[in-house]
Scaffold this motif. Sequence first.
Motif, short mmCIF file in Angstrom:
data_model
loop_
_atom_site.label_atom_id
_atom_site.label_comp_id
_atom_site.label_asym_id
_atom_site.label_seq_id
_atom_site.Cartn_x
_atom_site.Cartn_y
_atom_site.Cartn_z
N PHE A 1 0.83 -1.20 0.00
CA PHE A 1 0.00 0.00 0.00
C PHE A 1 0.86 1.25 0.00
CE2 PHE A 1 -2.94 3.11 1.96
CZ PHE A 1 -3.97 3.03 1.02
N ARG A 2 1.88 1.27 0.84
CA ARG A 2 2.81 2.42 0.87
C ARG A 2 3.56 2.58 -0.44
NH1 ARG A 2 3.51 6.35 5.02
NH2 ARG A 2 2.32 5.53 6.74
N GLY A 3 3.66 1.48 -1.19
CA GLY A 3 4.33 1.52 -2.49
C GLY A 3 3.48 2.13 -3.58
N GLY A 4 2.27 2.55 -3.25
CA GLY A 4 1.42 3.24 -4.22
C GLY A 4 0.29 2.42 -4.81
N ILE A 5 0.17 1.17 -4.40
CA ILE A 5 -0.92 0.33 -4.91
C ILE A 5 -2.23 0.88 -4.35
CG2 ILE A 5 -1.79 -2.03 -5.10
CD1 ILE A 5 1.11 -1.55 -6.23
N PRO A 6 -3.23 1.17 -5.22
CA PRO A 6 -4.46 1.82 -4.74
C PRO A 6 -5.41 0.91 -3.95
CG PRO A 6 -4.56 1.48 -7.11
CD PRO A 6 -3.19 1.07 -6.67
N LEU A 7 -5.31 -0.42 -4.16
CA LEU A 7 -6.20 -1.33 -3.44
C LEU A 7 -5.42 -2.60 -3.11
CD1 LEU A 7 -9.09 -2.00 -2.44
CD2 LEU A 7 -9.50 -3.02 -4.68
N VAL A 8 -5.33 -2.90 -1.82
CA VAL A 8 -4.64 -4.10 -1.35
C VAL A 8 -5.57 -4.82 -0.40
CG1 VAL A 8 -2.64 -5.00 -0.09
CG2 VAL A 8 -2.38 -2.97 -1.55
N LEU A 9 -5.80 -6.08 -0.64
CA LEU A 9 -6.59 -6.91 0.26
C LEU A 9 -5.69 -7.98 0.85
CD1 LEU A 9 -8.75 -5.84 -1.92
CD2 LEU A 9 -10.17 -7.62 -0.96
N THR A 10 -5.73 -8.12 2.14
CA THR A 10 -5.05 -9.20 2.83
C THR A 10 -6.13 -10.16 3.30
OG1 THR A 10 -3.29 -7.71 3.55
CG2 THR A 10 -3.53 -9.77 4.76
N CYS B 1 -7.32 -14.14 4.68
CA CYS B 1 -7.13 -15.52 5.14
C CYS B 1 -8.53 -16.13 5.24
CB CYS B 1 -6.36 -15.57 6.45
SG CYS B 1 -7.23 -14.93 7.87
N ASP B 2 -8.65 -17.32 5.79
CA ASP B 2 -9.94 -18.01 5.80
C ASP B 2 -11.06 -17.24 6.51
OD1 ASP B 2 -8.86 -20.05 4.35
OD2 ASP B 2 -8.56 -21.39 6.06
N ASP B 3 -10.74 -16.56 7.60
CA ASP B 3 -11.80 -15.95 8.38
C ASP B 3 -11.69 -14.43 8.58
OD1 ASP B 3 -9.60 -16.22 10.03
OD2 ASP B 3 -10.76 -16.74 11.82
N VAL B 4 -10.68 -13.79 8.00
CA VAL B 4 -10.50 -12.35 8.15
C VAL B 4 -9.97 -11.76 6.85
CG1 VAL B 4 -9.22 -10.53 9.37
CG2 VAL B 4 -9.99 -12.53 10.63
N GLU B 5 -10.42 -10.55 6.57
CA GLU B 5 -9.79 -9.81 5.47
C GLU B 5 -9.62 -8.36 5.89
OE1 GLU B 5 -13.04 -8.29 2.29
OE2 GLU B 5 -12.78 -10.47 2.36
N ILE B 6 -8.54 -7.77 5.41
CA ILE B 6 -8.26 -6.36 5.67
C ILE B 6 -8.13 -5.69 4.32
CG2 ILE B 6 -6.63 -4.70 6.65
CD1 ILE B 6 -5.83 -6.91 8.65
N VAL B 7 -8.82 -4.56 4.17
CA VAL B 7 -8.80 -3.83 2.91
C VAL B 7 -8.08 -2.50 3.11
CG1 VAL B 7 -10.20 -2.75 1.11
CG2 VAL B 7 -10.99 -4.86 2.22
N TYR B 8 -7.06 -2.26 2.31
CA TYR B 8 -6.39 -0.97 2.25
C TYR B 8 -6.85 -0.35 0.93
CZ TYR B 8 -2.91 -2.97 5.54
OH TYR B 8 -2.26 -3.55 6.59
N ARG B 9 -7.48 0.80 0.96
CA ARG B 9 -8.01 1.41 -0.26
C ARG B 9 -7.76 2.90 -0.24
NH1 ARG B 9 -13.83 -0.15 -1.06
NH2 ARG B 9 -13.95 0.66 1.04
#
Length: 163
Positions: A55-64, A66-74
């Motif tokens: 995300f810090r590298g400039g990617i506008p949308l990053v999703l992390t 796993c099976d039971d959790v997701e984190i969205v950087y947008r």
Amino acid sequence: MKPVISFVGWHNAGKTTLLTRVASFMEQKGVRTAVIKHAHHGIDIDVTNDSGKLFRGGIPLVLTVCDDVEIVYRRNSSPRSLNQIIAEVAPYADLIITEGYKKAGYPAVEVLRKDISTEYLNLPSIIARVADFKVDDGKGTIKVFAFEQIEELTDYLLKFFNI
């Protein structure tokens, strides 16, 4: 529209700690909650993990994911309104909790700590106060709770919203 309750108060009054306990108690009672936290001073991205680096590298949308959790950087091209965010999370919750958003006009719980400030926010949307000192608005119209009264506050909110 799903019910929305805001937790408001001065910086470091304990809003996050309180609403974490209230939301956890609601979840135990089978009430699905979503929390929208307003970050007045931006968001610190953890660059020690791969997602933060991307995300810090400039990617506008990053999703992390796993099976039971997701984190969205947008990255947003323009600020989104609270109502837009509420519409996005509403399908996942029975009650939406916001932290901050003092001027949004949703019913609010004011959080007060004597070491921070004993001054009320005096917002017309206040339906309850949680304080570590004696609170009296002179009218007796606003319900007051101690920080330890999580169950009572939760029950009051569920009754207020007919949940």
